[in-house]
Design a protein around this motif. Structure first.
Motif, PDB file in Angstrom:
ATOM      1  N   LEU A 101       0.857  -1.187   0.000  1.00 47.91           N
ATOM      2  CA  LEU A 101       0.000   0.000   0.000  1.00 47.91           C
ATOM      3  C   LEU A 101       0.888   1.230   0.000  1.00 47.91           C
ATOM      4  O   LEU A 101       1.582   1.495   0.984  1.00 47.91           O
ATOM      5  N   CYS A 102       0.891   1.945  -1.119  1.00 44.25           N
ATOM      6  CA  CYS A 102       1.691   3.162  -1.231  1.00 44.25           C
ATOM      7  C   CYS A 102       0.837   4.357  -0.831  1.00 44.25           C
ATOM      8  O   CYS A 102      -0.179   4.647  -1.473  1.00 44.25           O
ATOM      9  N   VAL A 103       1.228   5.016   0.256  1.00 43.62           N
ATOM     10  CA  VAL A 103       0.533   6.215   0.727  1.00 43.62           C
ATOM     11  C   VAL A 103       1.360   7.437   0.351  1.00 43.62           C
ATOM     12  O   VAL A 103       2.544   7.322   0.058  1.00 43.62           O
ATOM     13  N   SER A 104       0.730   8.601   0.342  1.00 46.09           N
ATOM     14  CA  SER A 104       1.388   9.815  -0.151  1.00 46.09           C
ATOM     15  C   SER A 104       2.535  10.301   0.718  1.00 46.09           C
ATOM     16  O   SER A 104       3.503  10.864   0.219  1.00 46.09           O
ATOM     17  N   SER A 105       2.423  10.079   2.027  1.00 47.68           N
ATOM     18  CA  SER A 105       3.450  10.555   2.962  1.00 47.68           C
ATOM     19  C   SER A 105       3.333   9.764   4.258  1.00 47.68           C
ATOM     20  O   SER A 105       2.452   8.921   4.396  1.00 47.68           O
TER      21      SER A 105
END
Length: 147
Positions: A101-105
């Protein structure tokens, strides 16, 4: 009849584009750090739905707002004896399906207090070194190869 855990689970490695990785410290085993993990609620629960549900329950993050990828990787491992009572008699192994899961920050996390004590965002190698699970550490180290 007791409700036993299903021996099929997800491991969700949550990370930023800079490869900062989120780790959670288990409440039932202080000092044990891991990514989000959890079992299916029912045999017919879709693995993607399990991943979304577990991320929400354990971190407060809505995985539907970010890029969730099924890595098409699974690990079969022996369930630690300390946790085997949660499974039906005779069940000794679990199949774990890996997601990213790639989150923005590095987001603020809302922990489930009965499950986790604290969280940390760590650089890739540090996060892998801190994991108690070899399959979790390996998944983290594979992040750069996923792109």
């Amino acid at each position: 009849m007791p409700a036993y855990k299903i021996p099929e689970s997800v491991l969700v490695v949550i990370y930023t584009p800079q490869f900062d990785v989120l780790l959670l410290e288990r409440a039932d085993k202080p000092g044990f750090w891991q990514s989000v993990t959890g079992s299916k609620d029912s045999p017919d629960e879709d693995l993607r739905e399990t991943a979304i549900r577990e991320v929400q329950e354990e971190t407060g993050i809505d995985a539907r707002q970010f890029l969730l990828n099924d890595w098409q990787t699974s690990n079969i491992y022996e369930i630690y004896p300390v946790w085997r009572h949660r499974y039906a008699p005779g069940v000794t192994h679990n199949t774990e399906h890996v997601f990213g899961l790639c989150v923005s920050s590095t987001l603020t996390v809302k922990l489930a207090p009965r499950e986790h004590l604290q969280y940390q965002w760590l650089p890739l190698t540090e996060a892998a070194d801190k994991c108690f699970s070899a399959s979790n550490a390996e998944a983290i180290l594979q992040l750069p190869n996923r792109f």
